[in-house]
Design a protein around this motif. Structure first.
Motif, PDB file in Angstrom:
ATOM      1  N   MET A 102       0.725  -1.324  -0.127  1.00 24.77           N
ATOM      2  CA  MET A 102      -0.057   0.051   0.007  1.00 24.77           C
ATOM      3  C   MET A 102       0.843   1.209   0.078  1.00 24.77           C
ATOM      4  O   MET A 102       0.242   2.410  -0.198  1.00 24.77           O
ATOM      5  CB  MET A 102      -0.895  -0.049   1.222  1.00 24.77           C
ATOM      6  CG  MET A 102      -2.128  -1.193   1.192  1.00 24.77           C
ATOM      7  SD  MET A 102      -2.967  -1.352  -0.419  1.00 24.77           S
ATOM      8  CE  MET A 102      -3.598   0.292  -0.654  1.00 24.77           C
ATOM      9  N   THR A 183      -1.875  -5.929  -0.086  1.00 21.89           N
ATOM     10  CA  THR A 183      -2.609  -5.102   0.650  1.00 21.89           C
ATOM     11  C   THR A 183      -2.103  -4.899   2.079  1.00 21.89           C
ATOM     12  O   THR A 183      -2.956  -4.011   2.723  1.00 21.89           O
ATOM     13  CB  THR A 183      -4.163  -5.759   1.120  1.00 21.89           C
ATOM     14  OG1 THR A 183      -3.790  -7.173   1.682  1.00 21.89           O
ATOM     15  CG2 THR A 183      -4.871  -6.266  -0.646  1.00 21.89           C
TER      16      THR A 183
ATOM     17  N   SER B 235      -6.606   0.254  -3.442  1.00 17.47           N
ATOM     18  CA  SER B 235      -5.415  -0.654  -4.140  1.00 17.47           C
ATOM     19  C   SER B 235      -5.731  -0.337  -5.694  1.00 17.47           C
ATOM     20  O   SER B 235      -6.807  -0.326  -6.351  1.00 17.47           O
ATOM     21  CB  SER B 235      -5.245  -2.068  -3.999  1.00 17.47           C
ATOM     22  OG  SER B 235      -4.669  -2.570  -4.915  1.00 17.47           O
TER      23      SER B 235
END
Lengths: 249, 249
Positions: A102, A183, B235
């Protein structure tokens, strides 16, 4: 092929010069990059101040423009005012430090490549997977090879590639993998310190939250010694959630 | 319900105060917002400087923290250091001006909501669709209604909503639509001007490129008098291109 090279570390950074040198024999290169360090500036743009540029003398035999703004400002001003003719590819980097997981959200390197994609130009962000004793030769050589064999038409309009190259000798690279973006979050922690007057201030630290990176992610590929290539989109629209929200009505 | 409110116009902006006032009777509110104007800062973070905060006296009966950084800095510092206990929802806004189409990439308002999503918290960015004679009452009333009926569990982890409210009286709003983000680009043009010393500088102008906004897009819904609600993901991974690249090997 004509390539616009930019970065977020500034036009004098070692990484951008290594990239320009590696590509100048296989393509026409023009560099438009920030005058100063712009790490962590994401896709920010200069709204309330004027932009200016300087033409930088160099012994590489290429045009180098330095812009007093962000990476996105550099791409925008480059494409709209400074560069004559068509650009086939935008490459942003080589960034000193990885842009994975991220953290890609905060990266000025990635922000510049997103801007290229917004203009409808195939775009690539490239970073090195280390912070110290960086060997730019490896990512520079990789990019030279990869760009020559890449079919630019495969990159959809509005898309870009985010490349991270391990900080190891080129001969030790195991290959490259197309990856997803982990993520996992970094950079969510602050250290609390006191200044000269005993007032507190907060310093962002590169703290890694607990959690497991997905097997097909950029972080895992890089850790295993592969070059990670993550396809990204400039648009953040969440089509799946859009469908879900529409169906609830 | 406990809501973290932030913005990119600064803690004193009319929009954030209108939002806080509208929500304070239906939820616990804490405001953590930049000390100064931070428009166009996207998801940028402060890396090379310390962050500090001030507690702001106010007559709303809520906690207001002002942070000397960006919208993302405010959310990060708020969630990691300033706020005790759980936050159920992050709302960023009400921004003075729309955040639609590819301009969402540059928006600090959207950047702050993306940060909330990175932390796994349902997050919303909200902006008003005008630049002059702004009536914050309309978006404030809309948010008060919408937040009360929104099932937060429908927002997937890592996702957020980008809301734009027309700058018209509340009674004239036609309803709301779940929309996609127009792929149209704005802000790609510079005006060239001369300064006192006859040196040129460049000023970013809000030039609209030719092209048609998609029927289901944020821009079209807003123009028709609807509140536009676009689901977004933090994302940027492009799953479709990832599949295509993997299959070519």
């Amino acid at each position: 092929m004509r390539i616009l090279i930019t970065n977020d570390d500034g036009y004098q950074a070692e990484g951008i010069l290594a990239l320009a040198k590696a590509l100048k024999d296989i393509a026409d290169i023009v560099v438009v990059a920030p005058m100063s360090e712009m790490s962590g500036t994401s896709s920010s743009i200069t709204i309330y101040n004027p932009l200016r540029f300087k033409v930088i003398d160099n012994d590489l035999g290429i045009d180098i423009f330095a812009v007093n703004g962000t990476p996105v400002d550099s791409v925008k001003l480059g494409l709209s005012k400074l560069i004559q003719g068509k650009i086939d590819l935008v490459i942003s980097g080589i960034n000193n430090g990885p842009n994975v997981a991220m953290n890609t959200c905060y990266s000025g390197t990635v922000g510049a490549a997103i801007e290229g994609a917004i203009w409808g130009i195939p775009s690539i962000a490239v970073s090195i997977g280390g912070y110290r004793d960086l060997d730019y030769e490896t990512p520079a050589m990789f990019m030279r090879d990869y760009v020559q064999k890449l079919d630019l038409s495969i990159i959809d309009k509005g898309s870009l590639l985010n490349i991270n190259v391990p900080n190891i000798p080129y001969k030790d690279i195991k290959g490259y993998k197309y990856t997803s973006i982990s993520t996992h979050s970094y950079l969510n922690n602050y250290e609390e310190r006191a200044d000269t007057f005993r007032d507190n201030y907060y310093w962002l630290s590169d703290y890694e939250k607990e959690g497991t990176h997905e097997d097909n992610s950029d972080v895992v590929a890089l850790d295993l010694g592969y070059v990670s290539i993550s396809p990204m989109k400039a648009s953040l629209v969440d089509d799946r959630l859009l469908l879900k929200l529409k169906n609830q009505n």
